[in-house]
Design a protein around this motif. Sequence first.
Motif, PDB file in Angstrom:
ATOM      1  N   GLY A  74       0.891  -1.326  -0.008  1.00  0.00           N
ATOM      2  CA  GLY A  74      -0.093  -0.182  -0.087  1.00  0.00           C
ATOM      3  C   GLY A  74       1.071   1.184   0.037  1.00  0.00           C
ATOM      4  O   GLY A  74       1.886   1.092  -0.585  1.00  0.00           O
ATOM      5  N   LYS A  75       0.251   2.182   0.613  1.00  0.00           N
ATOM      6  CA  LYS A  75       1.135   3.605   0.659  1.00  0.00           C
ATOM      7  C   LYS A  75       2.455   3.388   1.283  1.00  0.00           C
ATOM      8  O   LYS A  75       2.745   2.799   2.274  1.00  0.00           O
ATOM      9  N   ASP A  76       3.363   4.236   0.804  1.00  0.00           N
ATOM     10  CA  ASP A  76       4.671   4.211   1.301  1.00  0.00           C
ATOM     11  C   ASP A  76       5.280   2.963   1.566  1.00  0.00           C
ATOM     12  O   ASP A  76       5.964   2.812   2.603  1.00  0.00           O
ATOM     13  N   ASN A  77       5.263   2.073   0.738  1.00  0.00           N
ATOM     14  CA  ASN A  77       5.566   0.629   0.597  1.00  0.00           C
ATOM     15  C   ASN A  77       5.214   0.040   2.085  1.00  0.00           C
ATOM     16  O   ASN A  77       5.679  -1.008   2.384  1.00  0.00           O
ATOM     17  N   THR A  78       4.085   0.373   2.702  1.00  0.00           N
ATOM     18  CA  THR A  78       3.570  -0.563   3.972  1.00  0.00           C
ATOM     19  C   THR A  78       2.875  -1.731   3.285  1.00  0.00           C
ATOM     20  O   THR A  78       2.614  -1.623   2.087  1.00  0.00           O
ATOM     21  N   GLY A  79       2.964  -2.712   3.781  1.00  0.00           N
ATOM     22  CA  GLY A  79       2.422  -3.831   3.288  1.00  0.00           C
ATOM     23  C   GLY A  79       2.169  -5.308   4.258  1.00  0.00           C
ATOM     24  O   GLY A  79       2.785  -5.043   5.388  1.00  0.00           O
ATOM     25  N   VAL A  80       1.881  -6.368   3.756  1.00  0.00           N
ATOM     26  CA  VAL A  80       1.473  -7.595   4.472  1.00  0.00           C
ATOM     27  C   VAL A  80       1.707  -8.567   3.545  1.00  0.00           C
ATOM     28  O   VAL A  80       1.436  -8.616   2.360  1.00  0.00           O
ATOM     29  N   ARG A  81       2.537  -9.774   4.342  1.00  0.00           N
ATOM     30  CA  ARG A  81       2.738 -10.917   3.411  1.00  0.00           C
ATOM     31  C   ARG A  81       1.789 -11.910   4.133  1.00  0.00           C
ATOM     32  O   ARG A  81       2.021 -12.223   5.399  1.00  0.00           O
ATOM     33  N   LEU A  82       1.221 -12.476   3.095  1.00  0.00           N
ATOM     34  CA  LEU A  82       0.260 -13.821   3.581  1.00  0.00           C
ATOM     35  C   LEU A  82       0.970 -15.341   3.229  1.00  0.00           C
ATOM     36  O   LEU A  82       1.103 -15.428   1.932  1.00  0.00           O
ATOM     37  N   THR A  83       1.047 -16.228   4.140  1.00  0.00           N
ATOM     38  CA  THR A  83       1.735 -17.446   3.812  1.00  0.00           C
ATOM     39  C   THR A  83       0.836 -18.644   4.127  1.00  0.00           C
ATOM     40  O   THR A  83       0.634 -18.520   5.204  1.00  0.00           O
ATOM     41  N   VAL A  84       0.419 -19.348   3.099  1.00  0.00           N
ATOM     42  CA  VAL A  84      -0.516 -20.307   3.750  1.00  0.00           C
ATOM     43  C   VAL A  84       0.109 -21.521   4.349  1.00  0.00           C
ATOM     44  O   VAL A  84       1.275 -22.106   3.586  1.00  0.00           O
ATOM     45  N   ASN A  85      -0.078 -21.908   5.390  1.00  0.00           N
ATOM     46  CA  ASN A  85       0.726 -22.939   5.956  1.00  0.00           C
ATOM     47  C   ASN A  85      -0.231 -24.281   5.909  1.00  0.00           C
ATOM     48  O   ASN A  85       0.524 -25.454   5.689  1.00  0.00           O
ATOM     49  N   SER A  86      -1.489 -24.245   5.662  1.00  0.00           N
ATOM     50  CA  SER A  86      -2.359 -25.670   5.481  1.00  0.00           C
ATOM     51  C   SER A  86      -3.526 -25.185   4.820  1.00  0.00           C
ATOM     52  O   SER A  86      -3.711 -23.940   4.702  1.00  0.00           O
ATOM     53  N   GLY A  87      -4.490 -26.052   4.820  1.00  0.00           N
ATOM     54  CA  GLY A  87      -5.961 -25.686   4.592  1.00  0.00           C
ATOM     55  C   GLY A  87      -6.548 -25.271   5.454  1.00  0.00           C
ATOM     56  O   GLY A  87      -7.847 -24.793   5.256  1.00  0.00           O
ATOM     57  N   THR A  88      -6.078 -24.719   6.476  1.00  0.00           N
ATOM     58  CA  THR A  88      -6.766 -24.507   7.737  1.00  0.00           C
ATOM     59  C   THR A  88      -6.080 -23.158   8.450  1.00  0.00           C
ATOM     60  O   THR A  88      -6.852 -22.195   8.949  1.00  0.00           O
ATOM     61  N   GLN A  89      -4.878 -22.938   8.130  1.00  0.00           N
ATOM     62  CA  GLN A  89      -4.017 -21.875   8.812  1.00  0.00           C
ATOM     63  C   GLN A  89      -3.168 -20.992   7.735  1.00  0.00           C
ATOM     64  O   GLN A  89      -2.643 -21.763   6.683  1.00  0.00           O
ATOM     65  N   PHE A  90      -2.915 -19.738   8.075  1.00  0.00           N
ATOM     66  CA  PHE A  90      -2.001 -19.032   7.288  1.00  0.00           C
ATOM     67  C   PHE A  90      -1.457 -18.070   8.193  1.00  0.00           C
ATOM     68  O   PHE A  90      -1.825 -18.071   9.389  1.00  0.00           O
ATOM     69  N   THR A  91      -0.305 -17.391   7.802  1.00  0.00           N
ATOM     70  CA  THR A  91       0.701 -16.689   8.615  1.00  0.00           C
ATOM     71  C   THR A  91       0.515 -15.112   7.974  1.00  0.00           C
ATOM     72  O   THR A  91       0.913 -15.169   6.777  1.00  0.00           O
ATOM     73  N   LEU A  92       0.516 -14.285   8.836  1.00  0.00           N
ATOM     74  CA  LEU A  92       0.535 -12.840   8.358  1.00  0.00           C
ATOM     75  C   LEU A  92       1.859 -12.302   8.862  1.00  0.00           C
ATOM     76  O   LEU A  92       2.046 -12.328   9.937  1.00  0.00           O
ATOM     77  N   GLU A  93       2.578 -11.606   8.117  1.00  0.00           N
ATOM     78  CA  GLU A  93       3.714 -10.864   8.451  1.00  0.00           C
ATOM     79  C   GLU A  93       3.585  -9.463   8.026  1.00  0.00           C
ATOM     80  O   GLU A  93       3.256  -9.165   6.797  1.00  0.00           O
ATOM     81  N   VAL A  94       3.730  -8.421   8.766  1.00  0.00           N
ATOM     82  CA  VAL A  94       3.317  -6.911   8.401  1.00  0.00           C
ATOM     83  C   VAL A  94       4.459  -6.140   8.560  1.00  0.00           C
ATOM     84  O   VAL A  94       5.374  -6.288   9.368  1.00  0.00           O
ATOM     85  N   ASP A  95       4.627  -5.635   7.510  1.00  0.00           N
ATOM     86  CA  ASP A  95       5.539  -4.183   7.591  1.00  0.00           C
ATOM     87  C   ASP A  95       4.846  -2.914   7.471  1.00  0.00           C
ATOM     88  O   ASP A  95       4.265  -2.297   6.199  1.00  0.00           O
ATOM     89  N   SER A  96       4.674  -2.158   8.640  1.00  0.00           N
ATOM     90  CA  SER A  96       3.791  -1.110   8.795  1.00  0.00           C
ATOM     91  C   SER A  96       4.684   0.121   8.584  1.00  0.00           C
ATOM     92  O   SER A  96       4.221   1.314   8.768  1.00  0.00           O
ATOM     93  N   ASP A  97       5.965   0.102   8.726  1.00  0.00           N
ATOM     94  CA  ASP A  97       6.844   1.369   8.504  1.00  0.00           C
ATOM     95  C   ASP A  97       7.648   1.518   7.200  1.00  0.00           C
ATOM     96  O   ASP A  97       8.295   2.109   6.850  1.00  0.00           O
ATOM     97  N   GLY A  98       7.078   0.589   6.096  1.00  0.00           N
ATOM     98  CA  GLY A  98       7.674   0.630   4.669  1.00  0.00           C
ATOM     99  C   GLY A  98       9.014   0.413   4.572  1.00  0.00           C
ATOM    100  O   GLY A  98       9.746   0.924   3.622  1.00  0.00           O
ATOM    101  N   ASP A  99      10.067  -0.353   5.388  1.00  0.00           N
ATOM    102  CA  ASP A  99      11.352  -0.727   5.288  1.00  0.00           C
ATOM    103  C   ASP A  99      11.291  -1.961   4.347  1.00  0.00           C
ATOM    104  O   ASP A  99      12.599  -2.541   4.388  1.00  0.00           O
ATOM    105  N   SER A 100      10.692  -2.771   3.907  1.00  0.00           N
ATOM    106  CA  SER A 100      10.660  -3.779   3.144  1.00  0.00           C
ATOM    107  C   SER A 100      11.182  -5.049   4.024  1.00  0.00           C
ATOM    108  O   SER A 100      11.225  -5.982   3.396  1.00  0.00           O
ATOM    109  N   ALA A 101      10.975  -4.786   5.464  1.00  0.00           N
ATOM    110  CA  ALA A 101      11.003  -5.917   6.343  1.00  0.00           C
ATOM    111  C   ALA A 101       9.760  -6.394   6.990  1.00  0.00           C
ATOM    112  O   ALA A 101       9.172  -5.468   7.509  1.00  0.00           O
ATOM    113  N   TYR A 102       9.326  -7.427   6.782  1.00  0.00           N
ATOM    114  CA  TYR A 102       7.829  -7.885   7.415  1.00  0.00           C
ATOM    115  C   TYR A 102       8.181  -8.163   8.998  1.00  0.00           C
ATOM    116  O   TYR A 102       8.028  -9.479   9.092  1.00  0.00           O
ATOM    117  N   ASP A 103       8.381  -7.398   9.789  1.00  0.00           N
ATOM    118  CA  ASP A 103       8.992  -7.585  11.095  1.00  0.00           C
ATOM    119  C   ASP A 103       8.293  -7.085  12.155  1.00  0.00           C
ATOM    120  O   ASP A 103       8.660  -6.800  13.106  1.00  0.00           O
TER     121      ASP A 103
END
Length: 316
Positions: free
Chosen positions: A279-308
């Motif tokens: 999104g704006k200023d390179n903020t973003g979220v990475r969605l990784t599917v772990n299985s048919g029931t669960q997924f992991t979200l990793e958020v980059d809310s400061d736009g530094d390209s690190a989902y930490d």
Amino acid sequence: MKRALSVFSVLLLAGLPACGGGGGGSSSSPYTGLATPAVVTAANADNISRQAFRGGDLGANATLSPVRSGGVRTAAQTPMALTLVRILSGAANAAFPGPVAVRAPQPRRTVTDRVYDWLGVGWVDYTLNVNDQTGAFTGTFSFTNFHGDAGGVIDGPVSVSGQYVQGVGITEILFIFQSVRIVDGAEDVTAIGTVDLVSGAGGGSAILDIVFVDNASRKTVWLSNVTLFETIGTGYIDATLSGRIYLHDYGYVDMATLVPFRYPTGSTLPTGGQFVVTGKDNTGVRLTVNSGTQFTLEVDSDGDSAYDDLTVVLSW
């Protein structure tokens, strides 16, 4: 009774607006939501990623955070884009049933017929003007309570045009929606726009430029030239999607698939895959599917390209 099957085997995921490339809503556009870049935060990353992944989850709770303490969400439905593409694939295959059914070439002919959905309870009436020399065609499909093989029911008229290669099948068909109703579980939307389906050996693709209008809340989601690819394997289908999606309450984000989403045959949820929304200023979220029931979200809310900035494991 004819029964409609998928024209592209099965397109996994699956137009218009006068607003043009990335500008957002206007008085002539059916999209009425925010048209600015979305700011991705820890509080909204769950909803933004789900809505983008699902091609517009108009029923999402806009206040639900990734922690989701005490939050209640309805069971996941097939993405609306997927539902629509499969319905259109079934209708197209019914109208162009295959090489063995193709008549000898004629200068030009008009085909009018009715075919029923795979349940035998809904139907589509179609009229096509076909040039048997070139394979070009134009016409209309009029859906009545037509059920898709991945769920969903569609009602309303759709204009079509495209190219049919005799002895091979449909290579491309463009659907133009003026106002068509689609119901899938709790979702009830009007579709306005275009869907361009292209067949291919062992898979296919779809380009969507389409707005979904929620018929209860009147909120909108706009898939702006979103491209979807699928590859058919033994017992599974891999799918990718990329492009821009406008989310009514948040604004737009850009989507990219890093690892194709894998859907076991017959499943409406993937067992693997990864994509990012930015999104704006390179903020973003990475969605990784772990299985048919669960997924992991990793958020980059400061736009530094690190989902930490936040990592959380969630259930669909």
